[in-house]
Design an enzyme around this catalytic site. Structure first.
Site, PDB file in Angstrom:
ATOM      1  N   ASN A   9      -4.291   2.246  -1.793  1.00  0.00           N
ATOM      2  CA  ASN A   9      -3.188   1.349  -2.158  1.00  0.00           C
ATOM      3  C   ASN A   9      -3.184   0.201  -1.153  1.00  0.00           C
ATOM      4  O   ASN A   9      -2.764   0.370  -0.013  1.00  0.00           O
ATOM      5  CB  ASN A   9      -1.866   2.146  -2.104  1.00  0.00           C
ATOM      6  CG  ASN A   9      -0.648   1.259  -2.285  1.00  0.00           C
ATOM      7  OD1 ASN A   9      -0.770   0.089  -2.666  1.00  0.00           O
ATOM      8  ND2 ASN A   9       0.527   1.804  -2.018  1.00  0.00           N
ATOM      9  N   TRP A  10      -3.663  -0.941  -1.620  1.00  0.00           N
ATOM     10  CA  TRP A  10      -3.807  -2.066  -0.694  1.00  0.00           C
ATOM     11  C   TRP A  10      -2.478  -2.776  -0.420  1.00  0.00           C
ATOM     12  O   TRP A  10      -2.421  -3.671   0.420  1.00  0.00           O
ATOM     13  CB  TRP A  10      -4.810  -3.090  -1.253  1.00  0.00           C
ATOM     14  CG  TRP A  10      -6.238  -2.636  -1.222  1.00  0.00           C
ATOM     15  CD1 TRP A  10      -6.723  -1.413  -0.811  1.00  0.00           C
ATOM     16  CD2 TRP A  10      -7.387  -3.408  -1.608  1.00  0.00           C
ATOM     17  NE1 TRP A  10      -8.084  -1.381  -0.923  1.00  0.00           N
ATOM     18  CE2 TRP A  10      -8.527  -2.586  -1.410  1.00  0.00           C
ATOM     19  CE3 TRP A  10      -7.568  -4.704  -2.107  1.00  0.00           C
ATOM     20  CZ2 TRP A  10      -9.820  -3.041  -1.692  1.00  0.00           C
ATOM     21  CZ3 TRP A  10      -8.854  -5.150  -2.393  1.00  0.00           C
ATOM     22  CH2 TRP A  10      -9.961  -4.321  -2.182  1.00  0.00           C
ATOM     23  N   LYS A  11      -1.448  -2.425  -1.157  1.00  0.00           N
ATOM     24  CA  LYS A  11      -0.136  -3.083  -0.997  1.00  0.00           C
ATOM     25  C   LYS A  11      -0.312  -4.613  -1.079  1.00  0.00           C
ATOM     26  O   LYS A  11      -1.178  -5.074  -1.801  1.00  0.00           O
ATOM     27  CB  LYS A  11       0.530  -2.632   0.303  1.00  0.00           C
ATOM     28  CG  LYS A  11       0.585  -1.096   0.390  1.00  0.00           C
ATOM     29  CD  LYS A  11       1.500  -0.587   1.432  1.00  0.00           C
ATOM     30  CE  LYS A  11       1.466   0.944   1.407  1.00  0.00           C
ATOM     31  NZ  LYS A  11       2.433   1.551   2.304  1.00  0.00           N
ATOM     32  N   HIS A  95       6.691   3.991  -6.271  1.00  0.00           N
ATOM     33  CA  HIS A  95       6.400   4.023  -4.834  1.00  0.00           C
ATOM     34  C   HIS A  95       7.709   3.812  -4.059  1.00  0.00           C
ATOM     35  O   HIS A  95       8.570   3.054  -4.495  1.00  0.00           O
ATOM     36  CB  HIS A  95       5.389   2.932  -4.489  1.00  0.00           C
ATOM     37  CG  HIS A  95       4.854   3.055  -3.097  1.00  0.00           C
ATOM     38  ND1 HIS A  95       5.573   2.650  -1.991  1.00  0.00           N
ATOM     39  CD2 HIS A  95       3.699   3.575  -2.633  1.00  0.00           C
ATOM     40  CE1 HIS A  95       4.856   2.910  -0.903  1.00  0.00           C
ATOM     41  NE2 HIS A  95       3.718   3.474  -1.262  1.00  0.00           N
ATOM     42  N   GLU A  97       8.393   2.091  -1.570  1.00  0.00           N
ATOM     43  CA  GLU A  97       8.690   0.688  -1.246  1.00  0.00           C
ATOM     44  C   GLU A  97       9.335  -0.012  -2.440  1.00  0.00           C
ATOM     45  O   GLU A  97      10.193  -0.872  -2.287  1.00  0.00           O
ATOM     46  CB  GLU A  97       7.407  -0.024  -0.778  1.00  0.00           C
ATOM     47  CG  GLU A  97       7.045   0.387   0.637  1.00  0.00           C
ATOM     48  CD  GLU A  97       5.566   0.367   0.969  1.00  0.00           C
ATOM     49  OE1 GLU A  97       4.778  -0.247   0.228  1.00  0.00           O
ATOM     50  OE2 GLU A  97       5.192   0.988   1.988  1.00  0.00           O
ATOM     51  N   GLU A 167       4.807  11.601  -1.299  1.00  0.00           N
ATOM     52  CA  GLU A 167       4.746  10.681  -0.170  1.00  0.00           C
ATOM     53  C   GLU A 167       6.069  10.733   0.587  1.00  0.00           C
ATOM     54  O   GLU A 167       7.018  10.019   0.233  1.00  0.00           O
ATOM     55  CB  GLU A 167       4.500   9.250  -0.670  1.00  0.00           C
ATOM     56  CG  GLU A 167       3.174   9.059  -1.362  1.00  0.00           C
ATOM     57  CD  GLU A 167       2.658   7.639  -1.181  1.00  0.00           C
ATOM     58  OE1 GLU A 167       1.499   7.497  -0.796  1.00  0.00           O
ATOM     59  OE2 GLU A 167       3.431   6.678  -1.385  1.00  0.00           O
ATOM     60  N   GLY A 173       3.253   4.472   6.576  1.00  0.00           N
ATOM     61  CA  GLY A 173       3.072   3.324   7.464  1.00  0.00           C
ATOM     62  C   GLY A 173       3.623   3.550   8.866  1.00  0.00           C
ATOM     63  O   GLY A 173       3.754   2.616   9.645  1.00  0.00           O
ATOM     64  N   SER A 213       0.331   7.919   5.984  1.00  0.00           N
ATOM     65  CA  SER A 213      -0.491   7.875   7.199  1.00  0.00           C
ATOM     66  C   SER A 213      -1.729   8.765   7.141  1.00  0.00           C
ATOM     67  O   SER A 213      -2.109   9.389   8.140  1.00  0.00           O
ATOM     68  CB  SER A 213       0.355   8.199   8.437  1.00  0.00           C
ATOM     69  OG  SER A 213       1.396   7.252   8.569  1.00  0.00           O
ATOM     70  N   GLY A 234      -2.764   4.167   2.218  1.00  0.00           N
ATOM     71  CA  GLY A 234      -2.333   2.779   2.391  1.00  0.00           C
ATOM     72  C   GLY A 234      -3.151   2.092   3.458  1.00  0.00           C
ATOM     73  O   GLY A 234      -4.288   1.672   3.223  1.00  0.00           O
ATOM     74  N   GLY A 235      -2.591   2.015   4.658  1.00  0.00           N
ATOM     75  CA  GLY A 235      -3.219   1.283   5.772  1.00  0.00           C
ATOM     76  C   GLY A 235      -4.707   1.560   5.962  1.00  0.00           C
ATOM     77  O   GLY A 235      -5.489   0.624   6.129  1.00  0.00           O
TER      78      GLY A 235
HETATM   79  P1  PGA Z   1       0.114   4.616   4.515  1.00  0.00           P
HETATM   80  O1  PGA Z   1       0.715   4.276   3.058  1.00  0.00           O
HETATM   81  O2  PGA Z   1      -1.158   5.364   4.299  1.00  0.00           O
HETATM   82  O3  PGA Z   1      -0.092   3.274   5.153  1.00  0.00           O
HETATM   83  O4  PGA Z   1       1.147   5.441   5.216  1.00  0.00           O
HETATM   84  C1  PGA Z   1       0.640   5.202   2.002  1.00  0.00           C
HETATM   85  C2  PGA Z   1       1.312   4.630   0.777  1.00  0.00           C
HETATM   86  O5  PGA Z   1       2.302   3.915   0.936  1.00  0.00           O
HETATM   87  O6  PGA Z   1       0.875   4.873  -0.360  1.00  0.00           O
END
Ligand code: PGA
Length: 261
Positions: A9-11, A95, A97, A167, A173, A213, A234-235
């Site tokens: 997930n590149w956000k 998600h 976010e 999640e 993050g 994470s 994500g990251g």
């Molecule tokens: P993260 O994000 O790996 O940076 O914690 C995961 C996500 O939001 O899907």
């Protein structure tokens, strides 16, 4: 054996050229990988270009959100038809976010899931509790509530095409990962909810990803748990080396023939 799915997930990161460059390095690093499913979820603007870059690979394309209508006067939104047209197989929905920053409700997420399924997109549906909720011992109740309201009315054929992602919001993050035991506990709870509603066979087929994470140093341990069927990253998906390493770890897991069904 169920193949693990690793989805990046590149956000809101990467321009088109940065995205293509990243995918080209990932492709080169993973060209032999066949024991693992891989999905890349870039921002909307990069979907078509990444689709083109993935053409000669088994990697799939996913989007990070969509609206629950096919078309219409919804300025700024994007429809499932448009995502299909751009080459998507997956779409991340619900998600945290989106829930927190854009006030998405379970009801809206449910409508999005239903529309995605109608257009043959596989939704990756995110659920998870906040730190406050975990500390108040409400994690299971919160996740059950999200599960019931987002997915509750789907029939067996529909749920079969859904990917779930646990999640925990406190792990996204933040560098704080759920321990493999904490993750497994929630994943087996979700499996039980699926089981109660759809029976063993269907419940056993559904992939439940872990997200929060995930990095090369913790992915192998997490993926070794029986109810973890992959990761939403994500990251660590923004750097070719760490994404390649996470996928490689997951493939070794599958290859080593763990007890996963
Ligand atoms: P993260 O994000 O790996 O940076 O914690 C995961 C996500 O939001 O899907």
């Amino acid at each position: 054996m169920k193949k693990l799915l690793i989805a990046g997930n590149w956000k809101m990161f990467k321009t088109i050229s940065e995205g293509v460059q990243l995918v080209n390095i990932i492709k080169a690093g993973l060209h032999r990988i066949t024991t693992c499913d891989i999905a890349i979820c870039p921002p909307f603007t990069a979907l078509s270009a990444i689709n083109e870059a993935l053409r000669d690979t088994k990697m799939e394309l996913g989007a990070q959100d969509m609206y629950c209508e096919t078309e219409g006067a919804f300025t700024g939104e994007i429809s499932p038809l448009m995502l299909k047209d751009a080459g998507c197989r997956y779409v991340i929905l619900g998600h945290s976010e989106r829930r927190q920053l854009f006030h998405e409700t379970n009801e809206l997420i449910h409508r999005k899931i239903a529309t995605a399924l109608k257009y043959n997109l596989s939704p990756i549906v995110c659920v998870g509790e906040t730190l406050e909720q975990r500390e108040a011992r409400q994690a299971f109740e919160v996740v059950k509530n999200q599960f019931d309201h987002c997915l509750g009315s789907l029939n067996a054929d529909e749920i079969d095409r859904v990917v779930l992602a646990y999640e925990p919001v406190w792990a996204i993050g933040t560098g704080k990962t759920a321990t493999p035991e904490q993750a497994e506990q929630m994943h087996s709870y979700l499996r039980r909810l699926l089981n109660e509603k759809y029976g063993n066979l269907v419940a056993g087929r559904i992939k439940i990803l872990y997200g929060g994470s995930v990095k090369p140093s913790n992915s192998a341990q997490l993926m070794s748990k029986p109810n973890l069927n992959g990761a939403l990253v994500g990251g660590a998906s923004l750097k070719a080396e760490s994404f390649i390493q996470i996928v490689t770890n997951a493939c070794e897991q599958t290859f080593s023939g763990s007890s996963k069904s």
